[in-house]
Design a protein around this motif. Structure first.
Motif, PDB file in Angstrom:
ATOM      1  N   ASN A   1       8.359   1.819  -0.339  1.00 47.71           N
ATOM      2  CA  ASN A   1       7.413   1.098  -0.415  1.00 47.71           C
ATOM      3  C   ASN A   1       5.945   1.440   0.068  1.00 47.71           C
ATOM      4  O   ASN A   1       5.075   0.823  -0.724  1.00 47.71           O
ATOM      5  CB  ASN A   1       7.840  -0.037   0.628  1.00 47.71           C
ATOM      6  CG  ASN A   1       9.214  -0.777   0.349  1.00 47.71           C
ATOM      7  OD1 ASN A   1       9.637  -0.699  -0.959  1.00 47.71           O
ATOM      8  ND2 ASN A   1       9.914  -1.440   1.355  1.00 47.71           N
ATOM      9  N   TYR A   2       6.142   2.320   0.854  1.00 51.15           N
ATOM     10  CA  TYR A   2       4.690   3.071   1.333  1.00 51.15           C
ATOM     11  C   TYR A   2       4.008   3.462   0.002  1.00 51.15           C
ATOM     12  O   TYR A   2       2.726   3.496   0.032  1.00 51.15           O
ATOM     13  CB  TYR A   2       4.641   3.649   2.631  1.00 51.15           C
ATOM     14  CG  TYR A   2       3.609   4.294   2.910  1.00 51.15           C
ATOM     15  CD1 TYR A   2       2.586   3.620   3.825  1.00 51.15           C
ATOM     16  CD2 TYR A   2       3.205   5.505   2.829  1.00 51.15           C
ATOM     17  CE1 TYR A   2       1.410   4.185   4.205  1.00 51.15           C
ATOM     18  CE2 TYR A   2       1.910   6.142   3.206  1.00 51.15           C
ATOM     19  CZ  TYR A   2       1.204   5.385   3.921  1.00 51.15           C
ATOM     20  OH  TYR A   2      -0.221   5.947   4.282  1.00 51.15           O
TER      21      TYR A   2
ATOM     22  N   GLN B   1       7.547  -4.505   6.190  1.00 50.49           N
ATOM     23  CA  GLN B   1       6.884  -4.300   5.061  1.00 50.49           C
ATOM     24  C   GLN B   1       6.811  -5.279   4.184  1.00 50.49           C
ATOM     25  O   GLN B   1       5.792  -5.427   3.386  1.00 50.49           O
ATOM     26  CB  GLN B   1       7.264  -3.033   4.414  1.00 50.49           C
ATOM     27  CG  GLN B   1       7.445  -1.965   5.165  1.00 50.49           C
ATOM     28  CD  GLN B   1       7.897  -0.421   4.454  1.00 50.49           C
ATOM     29  OE1 GLN B   1       9.104  -0.560   4.128  1.00 50.49           O
ATOM     30  NE2 GLN B   1       7.053   0.502   4.485  1.00 50.49           N
TER      31      GLN B   1
ATOM     32  N   TYR C   1       3.339  -6.477   2.688  1.00 52.58           N
ATOM     33  CA  TYR C   1       2.915  -6.413   1.135  1.00 52.58           C
ATOM     34  C   TYR C   1       3.263  -7.616   0.438  1.00 52.58           C
ATOM     35  O   TYR C   1       3.190  -7.724  -0.819  1.00 52.58           O
ATOM     36  CB  TYR C   1       3.597  -5.244   0.631  1.00 52.58           C
ATOM     37  CG  TYR C   1       3.269  -3.739   1.043  1.00 52.58           C
ATOM     38  CD1 TYR C   1       2.016  -3.326   0.729  1.00 52.58           C
ATOM     39  CD2 TYR C   1       4.445  -2.953   1.680  1.00 52.58           C
ATOM     40  CE1 TYR C   1       1.807  -2.033   1.319  1.00 52.58           C
ATOM     41  CE2 TYR C   1       4.126  -1.753   2.042  1.00 52.58           C
ATOM     42  CZ  TYR C   1       2.770  -1.281   1.912  1.00 52.58           C
ATOM     43  OH  TYR C   1       2.585  -0.001   1.960  1.00 52.58           O
TER      44      TYR C   1
END
Length: 260
Positions: A189-190, A243, A247
């Motif tokens: 994800n990062y 997260q 996002y």
């Protein structure tokens, strides 16, 4: 007066008729007979140990029922997009290992189904996601072979051929499997700067379910290994949930191009 007495006696009769039905519903699914008598015969509605059992069983069965649909949004999102972008195959496989360990360990130790049943349904949904990821990466044959190998391994683990020590070791390995698996997804994800086709509904349901399971596993199994796995799982699911929120308004490049 006679009519009044007949009407007045109808309430005890109704309670007496309803009592066997209530007992069949609650015993032994939600309460042992001893607790049923304590709560509904002696009417000791503040009996804490029995209330804990009722709460734990109720929550456990609720989680099991809810687990039938937990990962369905994720499956539908992959099928709708015809893409598994943003999902880490390694992460999903490690989650499958952890869920399999819970199922095998629970069956071997004869734990109540309400304390682990959701793991069985999550296994079926997780292995479906594994296959879909491979399929949409153009590795359908590899995906079919994976399904066959998994089924064979599961049969061996559940057979008398597998020593209890191996089953316990598999359950103990759940902690590193969960941690590494979720960290891989978090890293993906990062790196992507978005959560891709990761379903927010599924993520939040898993987070809530693992939190609840800490209480039910302590109450129903008394097994510190089971409880420890859910504590770690809650922390890791919380990271992924955070997260998803971070996002939330960031979309994958493919979706951005479609909008343009």
């Amino acid at each position: 007066m006679a009519g009044y007495r007949t009407g007045g006696s109808s309430l005890p009769n109704m309670v007496a008729e309803a009592d066997p039905l209530l007992k069949r519903v609650l015993v032994p699914v939600l309460l042992p007979e001893k607790c049923y008598d304590q709560l509904f015969v002696q009417w000791d509605l503040l009996h804490v140990p029995c209330l804990k059992i009722l709460l734990s069983k109720g929550l456990g069965l609720g989680i099991v029922a809810g687990s039938l649909l937990v990962k369905l949004p994720q499956v539908l999102k992959i099928l709708g997009a015809k893409s598994a972008e943003g999902l880490s195959l390694q992460s999903v496989m490690l989650e499958l290992v952890a869920l399999t360990g819970t199922v095998v360990y629970s069956i071997t130790n004869n734990f109540p189904f309400s304390s682990w049943g959701e793991a069985l349904f999550l296994v079926l949904q997780t292995i479906t996601i594994c296959f879909l990821i491979m399929h949409f990466r153009g590795q359908t044959v590899k995906g079919v072979a994976f399904l066959a190998c998994y089924a064979l391994i599961l049969l061996v683990l559940l057979s008398p051929l597998t020593p209890l020590a191996v089953v316990t070791l598999l359950q103990a390995s759940n902690v590193p499997a969960v941690v590494v698996g979720k960290l891989l997804q978090a890293a993906t994800n990062y790196s992507n700067g978005h959560t891709g086709q990761l379903s927010a509904i599924t993520v939040f349901l898993l987070f809530g379910g693992s939190l609840t399971r800490i209480f039910t596993s302590i109450q129903e199994t008394g097994d510190p290994l089971m409880a420890g796995v859910f504590v770690v799982s809650s922390l890791c699911n919380g990271l992924i949930a955070a997260q998803v929120l971070f996002y939330w308004n960031t979309k994958p490049p493919q979706e951005q191009k479609k909008e343009q």
